[in-house]
Design an enzyme around this catalytic site. Structure first.
Site, PDB file in Angstrom:
ATOM      1  N   ASP A   1      26.747 -39.341   3.001  1.00 41.78           N
ATOM      2  CA  ASP A   1      25.860 -39.764   4.093  1.00 41.78           C
ATOM      3  C   ASP A   1      24.904 -38.614   4.436  1.00 41.78           C
ATOM      4  OD1 ASP A   1      24.971 -41.432   6.168  1.00 41.78           O
ATOM      5  OD2 ASP A   1      26.459 -40.650   7.581  1.00 41.78           O
TER       6      ASP A   1
ATOM      7  N   GLY B   1      24.683 -41.956  17.379  1.00 40.92           N
ATOM      8  CA  GLY B   1      25.388 -41.716  18.638  1.00 40.92           C
ATOM      9  C   GLY B   1      25.091 -42.818  19.647  1.00 40.92           C
TER      10      GLY B   1
HETATM   11  P1  13P Z   1      26.483 -43.923  14.658  1.00 41.22           P
HETATM   12  O1  13P Z   1      27.307 -42.671  14.777  1.00 41.22           O
HETATM   13  O2  13P Z   1      25.491 -44.058  15.739  1.00 41.22           O
HETATM   14  O3  13P Z   1      27.343 -45.131  14.506  1.00 41.22           O
HETATM   15  O4  13P Z   1      25.617 -43.771  13.312  1.00 41.22           O
HETATM   16  C1  13P Z   1      26.267 -43.665  12.083  1.00 41.22           C
HETATM   17  C2  13P Z   1      25.319 -43.383  10.990  1.00 41.22           C
HETATM   18  O5  13P Z   1      24.195 -43.844  10.969  1.00 41.22           O
HETATM   19  C3  13P Z   1      25.784 -42.530   9.889  1.00 41.22           C
HETATM   20  O6  13P Z   1      24.774 -42.252   8.989  1.00 41.22           O
END
Ligand code: 13P
Length: 287
Positions: A84, A178
């Site tokens: 990610d 977040g």
């Molecule tokens: P959130 O932490 O807001 O759920 O986002 C996760 C995300 O986009 C990881 O790349």
């Protein structure tokens, strides 16, 4: 089965549902997400940020753990192990470590440099039967210490990155990582629509899945989003369940301090969150 994310996302885009990417932090997280995907017969993507990879002692540890767990738990639904928001070097490390998918986040580079680096990584990923996600337009909020503003991507730039042969495209549409602030303006469906018009069948990725209202999620899926990332929401539900256990003094009863007991409510809470998201995204029964 550990697979590239390409096939599951192409199927999702064609079938008008989305596959969830749930970020993992440790063994409990991974086990909870895999068990839920299997129980619901849903494809799933395990997301690993560079920070989480480091926390788990390195990408090789993560890849070996995930492959062993798939095997030991008898998981038969398609599972992609995905880097990610990867840097260029992080992508190289994950290709070597045996991940099945990578994201190159070149959104902070000028578009020409993003194109050049993405082009190289597309070739490397595909030579290794891996899928690759690229990003245009910064996702807002904080991810591993990098703060983004949440700007909307330029649809033409999205097209130029999509044309490089990436398998999925993350485009900023006002989403942030977040919790969303009270005065958040919501997703820009106008931008999403313009991007989908230019990128056609390309599965689009919605980052910052935590806290986006259900109607917006459904509308985003109807406009071509086929992968939705959720991280913070699992962390919040894990933390709340763990806090409740400790506040109720359960860790002081008998052997309630045993980590297998102490962490169990948090694991159940992650499972419930993942189930709720898979149902909302429409991926249940799609394995
Ligand atoms: P959130 O932490 O807001 O759920 O986002 C996760 C995300 O986009 C990881 O790349």
């Amino acid at each position: 089965m550990l697979v590239s994310a390409k096939e599951m996302l192409d199927k999702a885009k064609a079938g008008h549902y989305a596959v969830g990417q749930f970020n993992i932090n440790n063994l409990e997280w991974t086990k909870a997400i895999l068990a839920t995907a299997q129980e619901l017969n849903s494809p799933v993507i395990l997301g690993v940020s560079e920070g989480a990879g480091k926390y788990m002692t390195g990408f090789t540890t993560v890849a070996d753990m995930v492959k062993a767990m798939i095997n030991e738990m008898g998981i038969t639904v398609p599972v992609a192990l995905h880097l990610d928001h990867g840097s260029y070097d992080g992508c190289l490390k994950c290709i070597k470590a045996g991940f099945s998918s990578i994201m190159f986040d070149g959104s902070h580079y000028p578009i020409d440099e993003n194109v050049a680096k993405t082009t190289e990584l597309v070739k490397m990923a595909h030579d290794n039967n891996m899928s690759i996600e690229a990003e245009v337009g910064a996702i807002g909020g904080e991810e591993d210490g990098v703060i983004g503003k949440g700007e909307c991507a330029d649809p033409q730039e999205c097209k130029s990155i999509a044309d490089l042969g990436v398998d999925m495209l993350a485009a900023g549409i006002g989403n942030i990582h977040g919790k969303y602030p009270e005065n958040w303006e919501g997703l820009s469906f106008e931008t999403l629509d313009a991007i989908q018009q230019l990128t056609g069948d390309m599965p689009l990725v919605l980052h910052g899945g935590t806290g986006i209202p259900e109607d917006m999620i459904k509308k985003a899926i109807s406009l071509g989003v086929a992968k939705i990332n959720v991280n913070t929401e699992c962390q919040l539900s894990f933390a709340a369940a763990t806090r409740k256990y400790v506040e109720e003094g359960k860790d002081l009863e008998g052997k309630g301090f045993d980590p297998r007991k102490l962490l169990a409510p948090g694991v159940e809470a992650i499972k419930a969150t993942v189930k709720e998201k898979m149902e909302l995204f429409g991926s249940v029964g799609k394995a």
